[in-house]
Design an enzyme around this catalytic site. Structure first.
Site: not given
Length: 295
Positions: A235, A284, A216, A124, A280
């Protein structure tokens, strides 16, 4: 600095993309030189076309760390083969475009503790805050190697720090997670060896026993710390990409507004195959980074 000349089979390779695509933290770039910690060592690396110049480790360590054994054309072909099987030979031009933009990326082989420590710190947060947080923890609690250069704090060091002190390093709610995880690793010294011996599903479940480790973070640690190329960290960015581009072909999910973590990750494994983790990372790396860099 020592030198390593890349052969044709070790290309394409892009050092800047590899270190800036969100898979590793604590490394800093000055000019064209990257410097950071790997496996308890301060390492410097730079790339001049096919030549890699480095210090702080030997060739074998560097080669493994940078993932130079990975055959990118073969990985890409495997991904394309699985896409074609899933779509009945229909091309995925969206993925092709993303791959061409980021094909120089390699999945780094990180030290499991350093990787776990970093991704608990990363939850976060934006890139700048993660860097500050890890930098403060290294500065205050990592072993000093030279003036102004410290390693990642070892589990024993992390387990001895009180929560209030940890929070001063911008860890916030992550402070007790770092403490609890360090204490678990201290009392289970064979934990990482155990993880390396388990199947992907079992290894993920085992990692999620640790405080602060959800799906994650567990997938990040498995992909970047244990070479589990089927691990797909999901994410908010990957969720947006998969939802926007692939939701209509995810079995049983057409019209569903919110896809679960497991639905997205399982789809990626079915769609991209055993190198879904690489796929991925290509997606990303080509996300829009303007917003997170501006925070």
């Amino acid at each position: 600095m020592k030198t390593l000349t890349l052969s044709e089979k070790e290309l394409p390779f892009d050092l800047d993309l590899t270190f800036s695509c969100g898979q590793i933290f604590g490394w800093k770039k000055s000019g064209n030189i990257w410097k950071g910690v790997h496996n308890g060592r301060i390492i410097t690396i730079r790339q001049d076309n096919r030549t890699i110049r480095y210090s702080g480790c030997d060739k074998k360590v560097l080669y493994h760390f940078l993932g130079l054994k990975d055959n990118i054309p073969e990985i890409y072909q495997s991904i394309c083969t699985h896409i074609a099987k899933f779509t009945h030979e229909k091309q995925d031009l969206f993925f092709l475009e993303r791959f061409l933009l980021s094909k120089g990326i390699r999945i780094l082989r990180q030290d499991p503790w350093e990787c776990l420590f970093s991704f608990i710190c990363s939850s976060n947060s934006n890139v700048r805050t993660i860097g500050k947080r890890i930098g403060l923890l290294m500065e205050n609690y990592g072993t000093c190697c030279s003036i102004g250069e410290n390693l990642f704090p070892e589990p024993l060091a992390m387990g001895a720090i009180d929560e209030e002190s940890l929070r001063k390093c911008l860890t916030g709610y992550r402070a007790p997670y770092l403490m609890g995880t360090a204490e678990y690793i201290i009392t289970h010294p064979d934990f990482f060896l155990k993880i390396s011996s388990l199947s992907y599903p079992d290894a993920k479940k085992e990692l999620m026993i640790l405080p602060g480790v959800g799906p994650k973070v567990a997938d990040c640690v498995l992909l970047f710390g244990f070479e589990r190329m089927e691990a797909v960290p999901v994410d908010i960015r990957i969720r947006k990409i998969i939802t926007a581009q692939y939701q209509d072909i995810i079995p049983g999910e057409k019209g569903t507004k919110t896809l679960s973590y497991d639905t997205i990750a399982d789809f990626c494994r079915s769609y991209f195959g055993p190198y879904a983790g690489y796929a991925q990372q290509y997606l990303f790396a080509t996300r829009d980074v303007r917003q997170e860099l501006s925070v």
